[in-house]
Design an enzyme around this catalytic site. Sequence first.
Site, PDB file in Angstrom:
ATOM      1  CD  GLU A 240       8.168  14.993   5.584  1.00 58.20           C
ATOM      2  OE1 GLU A 240       7.546  14.010   5.933  1.00 58.20           O
ATOM      3  OE2 GLU A 240       8.822  15.047   4.729  1.00 58.20           O
TER       4      GLU A 240
ATOM      5  CD1 TRP B  25       5.805  15.573   1.666  1.00 58.18           C
ATOM      6  CD2 TRP B  25       4.383  14.374   0.572  1.00 58.18           C
ATOM      7  NE1 TRP B  25       6.512  15.145   0.345  1.00 58.18           N
ATOM      8  CE2 TRP B  25       5.563  14.553  -0.271  1.00 58.18           C
ATOM      9  CE3 TRP B  25       3.402  13.694  -0.234  1.00 58.18           C
ATOM     10  CZ2 TRP B  25       5.882  14.043  -1.630  1.00 58.18           C
ATOM     11  CZ3 TRP B  25       3.669  12.547  -1.520  1.00 58.18           C
ATOM     12  CH2 TRP B  25       4.864  13.168  -2.008  1.00 58.18           C
TER      13      TRP B  25
ATOM     14  CD1 TRP C 267       0.080  -7.641  -6.033  1.00 59.87           C
ATOM     15  CD2 TRP C 267       2.011  -7.047  -5.511  1.00 59.87           C
ATOM     16  NE1 TRP C 267      -0.012  -6.268  -6.161  1.00 59.87           N
ATOM     17  CE2 TRP C 267       1.257  -5.792  -5.861  1.00 59.87           C
ATOM     18  CE3 TRP C 267       3.371  -6.874  -5.475  1.00 59.87           C
ATOM     19  CZ2 TRP C 267       1.820  -4.594  -5.793  1.00 59.87           C
ATOM     20  CZ3 TRP C 267       3.898  -5.621  -5.272  1.00 59.87           C
ATOM     21  CH2 TRP C 267       3.010  -4.399  -5.550  1.00 59.87           C
TER      22      TRP C 267
ATOM     23  CG  ASN D  60       8.846   9.380   7.140  1.00 60.26           C
ATOM     24  OD1 ASN D  60       7.820   8.718   6.841  1.00 60.26           O
ATOM     25  ND2 ASN D  60       9.654   9.865   6.160  1.00 60.26           N
TER      26      ASN D  60
ATOM     27  CD1 TRP E  11      -0.131  -1.769  -3.567  1.00 60.81           C
ATOM     28  CD2 TRP E  11      -0.924  -0.944  -1.818  1.00 60.81           C
ATOM     29  NE1 TRP E  11      -1.139  -1.461  -3.978  1.00 60.81           N
ATOM     30  CE2 TRP E  11      -1.654  -0.766  -3.257  1.00 60.81           C
ATOM     31  CE3 TRP E  11      -1.268  -0.625  -0.575  1.00 60.81           C
ATOM     32  CZ2 TRP E  11      -3.022  -0.317  -2.926  1.00 60.81           C
ATOM     33  CZ3 TRP E  11      -2.749   0.027  -0.568  1.00 60.81           C
ATOM     34  CH2 TRP E  11      -3.472   0.311  -1.571  1.00 60.81           C
TER      35      TRP E  11
ATOM     36  CD1 TRP F 102       1.971   1.319   3.862  1.00 67.25           C
ATOM     37  CD2 TRP F 102       3.169  -0.307   2.866  1.00 67.25           C
ATOM     38  NE1 TRP F 102       2.632   0.458   5.039  1.00 67.25           N
ATOM     39  CE2 TRP F 102       3.401  -0.390   4.291  1.00 67.25           C
ATOM     40  CE3 TRP F 102       3.938  -1.095   1.850  1.00 67.25           C
ATOM     41  CZ2 TRP F 102       4.456  -1.414   4.673  1.00 67.25           C
ATOM     42  CZ3 TRP F 102       4.651  -1.956   2.390  1.00 67.25           C
ATOM     43  CH2 TRP F 102       5.017  -2.351   3.499  1.00 67.25           C
TER      44      TRP F 102
END
Length: 489
Positions: A282, A285, A314, A349, A367, A390
């Site tokens: 994590e 990341w 969208w 999360n 998004w 996202w």
Amino acid sequence: MQQNVNCVVWFRQDVRISDHPALAMACTFAKQYGSQVKALYFVTPQQWAEHDVAAIQIDFIERHVNLLAQSLAKIGIELTVVQLNTFADIAPWLSEFCAEHDIGVIYAANEPEFNERQRDAALIDASLPLHLLDQDCLLAPGSVQNQAGQMYKVFTPFAKAWKKLAASQSIVPLGIPKFRQPINVPLLCQFNCDEFYPLRVKSDLWAAGEDSARKLLKQFIENHIADYQQYRDLPAIDGTSKLSPYLAIGVLSARQCVAAILFYYPDALVNDASPAKTWLNELIWREFYRHLLVAFPKLSRAQSFNELGQLIQWRNDNDEFQAWCQGQTGYPIVDAAMRQLNQTGWMHNRLRMVVASFLTKHLLVDWRWGEQYFRQQLIDGDLAANNGGWQWSAGTGCDAQPYFRVFNPMTQSSKFDPDASFIKHFVPEVADWSLKHIHEPHLKAQHINSMADLFSERAKQEKAYPAPIVEHGFARKRALEVLGALKRG
């Protein structure tokens, strides 16, 4: 004393005094020349509003800036809190300040975001003596590259290379500098952000201070890190570190986190079977997304990493978006997560992925709408992580989940909140529903409709909670058609 020998340490997203290379370097410089250290923090409410910084995060920052002032006073340094509106106002203010106080160097941390890097470039172009240090990440952006000398575009090889490079280094956080005798503790400051943030949101549910953050880190590693992989996806269980707010504003550093891991698990960087592996990933990341911001500045400017993302048509139905924001989609797991965000400024999360997938794939809302809403609510708001998460969910990002992977909210609900205890806490309207109906709300909606004539009053009461905003099978099929624009070749 020669002119221009005093120095400044400019605090940014690093409101701490331990493991702070810029502060340490400023103290060393001042000792060498027998000069002064000036500490600065800039409050820029208009800039924060333009960047969608959440009111709760600003409150959290304010608390920590006051604690920072107290900590600096203990080592003989006064913190000056300067209120301006935008980054553009900083250069003229600093120029005057440097001339008035004979400043020879300004020490500050590099930041990965595009506007912040533009600000720093403009200051250097204006001949201000800005000296930037890489202390935002454990490994500086640009230092982890593939064999072609380029930034990795897939996480797994990046993580492998990151661990190898990190293992070759000594990861020892800097202590608190010993500078001079304490000075008077300054009066509390209060940010004046009312013009741009008329509603203050308190962050009192989160303990403040470096000591509190390090204590949380220690407790998590001692008691929970080995079980993190097992419990991290269960929102009803306190199985995550809850350190993200402290990392986001720099109360904790990445180096402190990794060093703490290595203290308890010395082989964590080289042993894939280490109990610390999942949480270490994590942190990696976090570094991956921050490195990406530097390598690909367009990510800071609301652009999809995958250029095919601009071809997506969208739907962007504002009423559906508002239902999502307010936790009124008719899917209890989605609504519970959004209400947790709205009520606490934080979201588990696993649920961030669930609600992001739902917005972008079930409702086909851009998004960027979700990214902005999250940023406006989160106490741990962080452009790199927020943008990365996202775009990962939407399928437009670097090393994103494929466009055809559409989270089934009913499966996510039953798998990760099996007894619905998390859902019932945030969506009390469904507390007396059966588990089957909570996890599969379309069945409940059908039941209400079929019994409405016989139990009209009861049905009206039940309908206080909305029916599902869209049917899953239909939404998945529609998403595959629209998001097929991301298909390569």
